[in-house]
Design a protein around this motif. Sequence first.
Motif, PDB file in Angstrom:
ATOM      1  N   ARG A 141       0.727  -1.100   0.075  1.00  0.00           N
ATOM      2  CA  ARG A 141      -0.001  -0.026  -0.090  1.00  0.00           C
ATOM      3  C   ARG A 141       0.962   1.371   0.043  1.00  0.00           C
ATOM      4  O   ARG A 141       1.951   1.307   0.569  1.00  0.00           O
ATOM      5  CB  ARG A 141      -0.823   0.167   1.221  1.00  0.00           C
ATOM      6  N   THR A 147       0.608   4.684   1.532  1.00  0.00           N
ATOM      7  CA  THR A 147      -0.108   5.408   2.694  1.00  0.00           C
ATOM      8  C   THR A 147       0.874   6.075   3.712  1.00  0.00           C
ATOM      9  O   THR A 147       2.061   5.558   4.001  1.00  0.00           O
ATOM     10  CB  THR A 147      -0.911   4.385   3.320  1.00  0.00           C
ATOM     11  N   ALA A 162       4.240   9.712  -0.183  1.00  0.00           N
ATOM     12  CA  ALA A 162       3.504   8.589   0.486  1.00  0.00           C
ATOM     13  C   ALA A 162       4.325   7.354   0.985  1.00  0.00           C
ATOM     14  O   ALA A 162       5.267   7.166   0.097  1.00  0.00           O
ATOM     15  CB  ALA A 162       2.225   8.250  -0.376  1.00  0.00           C
TER      16      ALA A 162
END
Length: 297
Positions: free
Chosen positions: A147, A149, A256
């Motif tokens: 991911r 994030t 990110a």
Amino acid sequence: MTAPLAWDDFRLVKAISDQRGLTQAAERLGINHSTAFRRLGQIEASLRTPLFERHRTGYVPTPAAEEMVRIAARMEEDVLAFTRRIESCGLTPAGELRVTTAASLLTGLLTPILAAFCARCPEVRLDVVVSEQALNLAKRDADVALRATNDPPDTLVGRRLATIAWALYGRADLDRSVPLDAQRWVSPAPRLGAAAAARYVQERTAPERVILRLDTVQGLADAVESGIGIGPLPCVIGDPRPGLVRLSAPEPELAAGLWLLTHPDLRRAARVRAFLDFVGDALTRQRDLIEGGRPGG
């Protein structure tokens, strides 16, 4: 005296409550509508109480059904937790492993690594779920997630592999005499999970200059490369494309973290541990590209 309820009775009631209807619940459980209808009638007759109010908008659970749903949810979680604990006892990497990631990370970056992993661990069968939305690893929607994030869930464990850099890109033949704010732009849709990138575009050009919005990063890169407009892209997507050039340095506000995550109960499972170690090390070796340190690939 009521007949004893079975686990499947609780599953059916929970499915009907979740789906707000018999047809969708039956499809979710892999049974036909008539079977679901008959079983619900039998449960209500056994309990001598209605479980749902039938409205035009769907099935609304009664207090009795709501209690069954709560019990079913606890039972479901107990079963999943037991399964995770049993799977964690395996010593040899084998079996099915469900991995979820975004299309932008799969194409070009992760796929060659998956090929190498399959060659290294031939007894592991990969099931890759491509989704821009975060799947629920606690409910076994996936075993491992890659991911992008800055705020990974506290319920998961894993490692931060790199920082995904974003920059502004355009076609190599872009007319540089036109100021950036006067160029045609393409933008990520906020629902993509790239709210910061969408805000970045809004702050740098007028709304009428945004010609196209897309809900996939891969589509965004294709749109920039086709000349529809300039737009922000992850450097790992934009730099390897010879038809694109950076129009800015990496933008810190768009960065990110790249995380490789799993559920705590699964981290000792042989197939999960093998995947985390192999893929984590392979992606770490590409940190320079991911973090925007190699323009042009």
